[in-house]
Design a protein around this motif. Structure first.
Motif, mmCIF file in Angstrom:
data_model
loop_
_atom_site.group_PDB
_atom_site.id
_atom_site.type_symbol
_atom_site.label_atom_id
_atom_site.label_comp_id
_atom_site.label_asym_id
_atom_site.label_seq_id
_atom_site.Cartn_x
_atom_site.Cartn_y
_atom_site.Cartn_z
ATOM 1 N N VAL A 161 16.836 -10.678 2.134
ATOM 2 C CA VAL A 161 16.529 -9.305 1.716
ATOM 3 C C VAL A 161 17.674 -8.332 2.017
ATOM 4 C CG1 VAL A 161 14.038 -9.659 1.892
ATOM 5 C CG2 VAL A 161 15.283 -8.663 3.833
ATOM 6 N N PHE A 162 18.692 -8.807 2.706
ATOM 7 C CA PHE A 162 19.827 -7.944 3.048
ATOM 8 C C PHE A 162 20.484 -7.299 1.823
ATOM 9 C CE2 PHE A 162 24.249 -7.324 4.742
ATOM 10 C CZ PHE A 162 23.923 -6.311 5.642
ATOM 11 N N PRO A 163 20.620 -8.011 0.691
ATOM 12 C CA PRO A 163 21.193 -7.350 -0.493
ATOM 13 C C PRO A 163 20.413 -6.103 -0.928
ATOM 14 C CG PRO A 163 21.249 -9.705 -0.799
ATOM 15 C CD PRO A 163 20.442 -9.449 0.450
ATOM 16 N N GLY A 164 19.109 -6.072 -0.648
ATOM 17 C CA GLY A 164 18.328 -4.875 -0.957
ATOM 18 C C GLY A 164 18.769 -3.693 -0.127
ATOM 19 N N VAL A 173 24.644 1.348 -1.682
ATOM 20 C CA VAL A 173 25.582 1.441 -2.803
ATOM 21 C C VAL A 173 25.057 2.371 -3.904
ATOM 22 C CG1 VAL A 173 26.653 0.094 -4.671
ATOM 23 C CG2 VAL A 173 26.628 -0.794 -2.342
ATOM 24 N N ASN A 174 23.743 2.327 -4.113
ATOM 25 C CA ASN A 174 23.146 3.139 -5.177
ATOM 26 C C ASN A 174 22.638 4.497 -4.678
ATOM 27 O OD1 ASN A 174 23.498 1.172 -7.276
ATOM 28 N ND2 ASN A 174 21.872 0.003 -6.309
ATOM 29 N N HIS A 175 22.875 4.785 -3.405
ATOM 30 C CA HIS A 175 22.505 6.077 -2.800
ATOM 31 C C HIS A 175 21.025 6.387 -3.005
ATOM 32 C CE1 HIS A 175 26.851 6.491 -2.648
ATOM 33 N NE2 HIS A 175 26.883 6.310 -3.960
ATOM 34 N N ARG A 176 20.176 5.404 -2.761
ATOM 35 C CA ARG A 176 18.736 5.575 -2.957
ATOM 36 C C ARG A 176 18.078 6.002 -1.648
ATOM 37 N NH1 ARG A 176 17.968 0.041 -6.390
ATOM 38 N NH2 ARG A 176 18.844 0.813 -8.338
ATOM 39 N N ASP A 177 17.347 7.100 -1.711
ATOM 40 C CA ASP A 177 16.631 7.600 -0.544
ATOM 41 C C ASP A 177 15.307 6.855 -0.382
ATOM 42 O OD1 ASP A 177 18.678 9.424 -0.421
ATOM 43 O OD2 ASP A 177 17.477 11.138 -1.065
ATOM 44 N N ALA A 178 15.033 6.423 0.826
ATOM 45 C CA ALA A 178 13.747 5.820 1.159
ATOM 46 C C ALA A 178 13.663 5.705 2.669
ATOM 47 C CB ALA A 178 13.595 4.446 0.514
ATOM 48 N N PHE A 179 12.488 5.885 3.202
ATOM 49 C CA PHE A 179 12.232 5.722 4.635
ATOM 50 C C PHE A 179 13.069 6.654 5.504
ATOM 51 C CE2 PHE A 179 11.735 1.541 2.553
ATOM 52 C CZ PHE A 179 10.364 1.462 2.614
ATOM 53 N N GLY A 180 13.337 7.843 5.015
ATOM 54 C CA GLY A 180 14.143 8.798 5.772
ATOM 55 C C GLY A 180 15.632 8.499 5.742
ATOM 56 N N LEU A 181 16.026 7.472 5.021
ATOM 57 C CA LEU A 181 17.442 7.131 4.883
ATOM 58 C C LEU A 181 17.986 7.924 3.696
ATOM 59 C CD1 LEU A 181 17.141 3.288 5.439
ATOM 60 C CD2 LEU A 181 17.679 5.040 7.123
ATOM 61 N N THR A 215 0.822 -1.209 0.000
ATOM 62 C CA THR A 215 0.000 0.000 0.000
ATOM 63 C C THR A 215 0.860 1.264 0.000
ATOM 64 O OG1 THR A 215 -0.230 -0.129 2.424
ATOM 65 C CG2 THR A 215 -1.964 -1.176 1.113
ATOM 66 N N PHE A 216 0.943 1.930 1.132
ATOM 67 C CA PHE A 216 1.462 3.300 1.207
ATOM 68 C C PHE A 216 2.971 3.448 1.014
ATOM 69 C CE2 PHE A 216 1.263 1.671 5.521
ATOM 70 C CZ PHE A 216 2.489 2.041 6.052
ATOM 71 N N ALA A 217 3.762 2.402 1.187
ATOM 72 C CA ALA A 217 5.222 2.528 1.048
ATOM 73 C C ALA A 217 5.762 1.754 -0.153
ATOM 74 C CB ALA A 217 5.908 2.074 2.328
ATOM 75 N N ARG A 218 4.892 1.405 -1.039
ATOM 76 C CA ARG A 218 5.266 0.548 -2.165
ATOM 77 C C ARG A 218 6.403 1.137 -2.998
ATOM 78 N NH1 ARG A 218 0.435 -2.451 -5.172
ATOM 79 N NH2 ARG A 218 1.549 -3.479 -6.838
ATOM 80 N N LYS A 219 6.313 2.409 -3.309
ATOM 81 C CA LYS A 219 7.337 3.050 -4.138
ATOM 82 C C LYS A 219 8.679 3.101 -3.407
ATOM 83 C CE LYS A 219 7.972 6.924 -7.208
ATOM 84 N NZ LYS A 219 7.679 6.483 -8.549
ATOM 85 N N GLU A 220 8.648 3.369 -2.102
ATOM 86 C CA GLU A 220 9.903 3.417 -1.342
ATOM 87 C C GLU A 220 10.563 2.046 -1.286
ATOM 88 O OE1 GLU A 220 10.382 6.653 1.801
ATOM 89 O OE2 GLU A 220 8.314 5.952 2.065
ATOM 90 N N PHE A 221 9.771 0.998 -1.151
ATOM 91 C CA PHE A 221 10.356 -0.340 -1.136
ATOM 92 C C PHE A 221 10.977 -0.690 -2.488
ATOM 93 C CE2 PHE A 221 7.800 -1.170 2.725
ATOM 94 C CZ PHE A 221 8.798 -1.702 3.515
ATOM 95 N N GLN A 222 10.429 -0.171 -3.561
ATOM 96 C CA GLN A 222 10.997 -0.422 -4.884
ATOM 97 C C GLN A 222 12.434 0.095 -4.967
ATOM 98 O OE1 GLN A 222 8.274 1.190 -7.798
ATOM 99 N NE2 GLN A 222 6.630 -0.159 -7.132
ATOM 100 N N ALA A 223 12.737 1.162 -4.216
ATOM 101 C CA ALA A 223 14.094 1.724 -4.216
ATOM 102 C C ALA A 223 15.111 0.758 -3.616
ATOM 103 C CB ALA A 223 14.115 3.041 -3.436
ATOM 104 N N PRO A 266 15.763 -10.574 -11.014
ATOM 105 C CA PRO A 266 15.235 -10.771 -12.368
ATOM 106 C C PRO A 266 13.742 -10.462 -12.534
ATOM 107 C CG PRO A 266 15.518 -12.882 -11.291
ATOM 108 C CD PRO A 266 16.075 -11.836 -10.354
ATOM 109 N N LEU A 267 13.095 -9.999 -11.499
ATOM 110 C CA LEU A 267 11.676 -9.644 -11.580
ATOM 111 C C LEU A 267 11.524 -8.133 -11.666
ATOM 112 C CD1 LEU A 267 10.383 -11.897 -8.661
ATOM 113 C CD2 LEU A 267 10.216 -12.385 -11.094
ATOM 114 N N LYS A 268 10.353 -7.683 -12.086
ATOM 115 C CA LYS A 268 10.056 -6.257 -12.039
ATOM 116 C C LYS A 268 10.109 -5.817 -10.582
ATOM 117 C CE LYS A 268 6.960 -6.292 -16.008
ATOM 118 N NZ LYS A 268 5.561 -6.112 -16.441
ATOM 119 N N LYS A 269 10.565 -4.611 -10.352
ATOM 120 C CA LYS A 269 10.714 -4.124 -8.981
ATOM 121 C C LYS A 269 9.381 -4.158 -8.236
ATOM 122 C CE LYS A 269 14.806 -1.344 -9.813
ATOM 123 N NZ LYS A 269 15.786 -1.995 -8.998
ATOM 124 N N ASP A 270 8.300 -3.748 -8.891
ATOM 125 C CA ASP A 270 7.007 -3.754 -8.215
ATOM 126 C C ASP A 270 6.565 -5.173 -7.874
ATOM 127 O OD1 ASP A 270 4.715 -2.207 -7.188
ATOM 128 O OD2 ASP A 270 3.598 -3.310 -8.713
#
Length: 129
Positions: free
Chosen positions: A85-88, A94-102, A27-35, A42-46
């Motif tokens: 899920v640790f590699p995420g 590594v990719n400097h992706r902002d999500a969840f206030g990080l 639901t509400f954090a779906r886009k942030e989890f995609q980061a 090998p799957l689509k991020k969503d």
């Protein structure tokens, strides 16, 4: 409070947290989890976010409601999931992706330190000893 009571509270709290996280994946954090999804998945991020959200809801529910004879196995499965899920989390750093206030590398790095805590928590709160 007895040790078993502490383990029960810890297990239920972890389970509830997983259910909440799973719902937020869907639901509400779906886009942030995609980061957090590494590019090598090998799957689509969503799709990855949806599948992991479903897995978290199932795992959290099992931590809360599994009969005693299955709890240790459920804890081991949760620990394996946290490991998988640790590699995420690493990809987010590594990719400097902002999500969840990080929003800094320092914050993203500090978050990495909590993954072993989740693994320990899953194992300890479901152990027989």
């Amino acid at each position: 409070m007895k040790e078993q009571d502490i383990k029960t509270v810890a297990r239920v709290l972890l389970g509830a947290s997983l259910v909440y996280a799973g719902i937020s994946h869907l639901t509400f954090a779906r886009k942030e989890f995609q980061a957090q999804v590494p590019d090598f998945v090998p799957l689509k991020k969503d799709d990855t976010v949806v599948y992991s959200g479903i897995a978290e809801i199932a795992m959290g529910s099992a931590l809360i409601a599994a009969p005693k004879e299955y709890r240790q196995r459920v804890g081991q499965a949760a620990a394996a999931f946290f490991t998988a899920v640790f590699p995420g989390n690493i990809a987010q750093l590594v990719n400097h992706r902002d999500a969840f206030g990080l929003d800094t590398d320092k914050k993203r790095f500090v978050r990495l330190c909590f993954q072993p805590v989740l693994i320990w928590w899953a194992l300890k709160s479901t152990s027989d000893k």
